[in-house]
Scaffold this motif. Structure first.
Motif, PDB file in Angstrom:
ATOM      1  N   GLY A  31       0.807  -1.209   0.000  1.00  8.85           N
ATOM      2  CA  GLY A  31       0.000   0.000   0.000  1.00  8.85           C
ATOM      3  C   GLY A  31       0.840   1.259   0.000  1.00  8.85           C
ATOM      4  N   ALA A  32       0.176   2.344   0.297  1.00  8.37           N
ATOM      5  CA  ALA A  32       0.800   3.663   0.223  1.00  8.37           C
ATOM      6  C   ALA A  32       1.869   3.842   1.296  1.00  8.37           C
ATOM      7  N   VAL A  33       2.944   4.517   0.916  1.00  6.93           N
ATOM      8  CA  VAL A  33       3.994   4.874   1.858  1.00  6.93           C
ATOM      9  C   VAL A  33       3.569   6.166   2.555  1.00  6.93           C
ATOM     10  N   LYS A  34       3.601   6.151   3.879  1.00  4.69           N
ATOM     11  CA  LYS A  34       3.167   7.312   4.669  1.00  4.69           C
ATOM     12  C   LYS A  34       4.234   7.676   5.690  1.00  4.69           C
ATOM     13  N   SER A  35       4.171   8.888   6.189  1.00  2.71           N
ATOM     14  CA  SER A  35       5.086   9.330   7.243  1.00  2.71           C
ATOM     15  C   SER A  35       4.583   8.804   8.594  1.00  2.71           C
ATOM     16  N   TRP A  36       5.471   8.870   9.589  1.00  6.55           N
ATOM     17  CA  TRP A  36       5.050   8.485  10.939  1.00  6.55           C
ATOM     18  C   TRP A  36       3.936   9.407  11.428  1.00  6.55           C
ATOM     19  N   ALA A  37       3.969  10.663  11.034  1.00  6.31           N
ATOM     20  CA  ALA A  37       2.898  11.593  11.426  1.00  6.31           C
ATOM     21  C   ALA A  37       1.574  11.158  10.819  1.00  6.31           C
ATOM     22  N   ASP A  38       1.589  10.724   9.554  1.00  9.77           N
ATOM     23  CA  ASP A  38       0.361  10.241   8.911  1.00  9.77           C
ATOM     24  C   ASP A  38      -0.187   9.008   9.623  1.00  9.77           C
ATOM     25  N   ILE A  39       0.715   8.125  10.032  1.00 11.83           N
ATOM     26  CA  ILE A  39       0.299   6.910  10.751  1.00 11.83           C
ATOM     27  C   ILE A  39      -0.292   7.294  12.111  1.00 11.83           C
ATOM     28  N   ALA A  40       0.361   8.218  12.805  1.00 10.64           N
ATOM     29  CA  ALA A  40      -0.165   8.677  14.097  1.00 10.64           C
ATOM     30  C   ALA A  40      -1.538   9.313  13.920  1.00 10.64           C
ATOM     31  N   LYS A  41      -1.707  10.107  12.861  1.00 15.14           N
ATOM     32  CA  LYS A  41      -3.013  10.722  12.596  1.00 15.14           C
ATOM     33  C   LYS A  41      -4.086   9.661  12.384  1.00 15.14           C
TER      34      LYS A  41
END
Length: 107
Positions: A31-41
């Protein structure tokens, strides 16, 4: 992309069971690569609706006040799944796995 233990275990057994070529295999969810901030959100949004309270912080700013040596981090560290996928294994989308995990926690 996050890596869930069920997918890691399935990938390991798949590589062993299919007698895939010896070597190093990267394994994460697909799937999509996300930042740690995106994961936390995503986590805060699912848990309590507070996704908007997550504030992204750069690596430089995070370590600005650190004392002692800091291990260098790559700018972009998404793992390449192509070698694992060439064995016939398709990891599940990590966002689907995360949604299921968070749903189980709330149950």
């Amino acid at each position: 992309r996050l890596t869930f233990t069920d997918q890691m275990a399935k990938a390991i057994f798949h590589v062993l069971d299919t007698r895939a070529p010896y070597g190093t295999y990267d394994c994460t969810g697909s799937g999509a690569v996300k930042s740690w901030a995106d994961i936390a959100k995503a986590c805060f949004g699912a848990a309590n609706g507070n996704a908007d309270r997550v504030v992204p912080v750069s690596t430089e700013k995070y370590y600005a006040s650190a004392e002692g040596p800091i291990a260098p981090r790559p700018r972009f560290s998404a793992l390449d799944l192509s070698k694992l996928e060439s064995t016939g294994f398709s990891p599940r989308d990590w966002e689907d796995e995360l949604a299921e995990y968070l749903k189980e926690l709330r149950a």
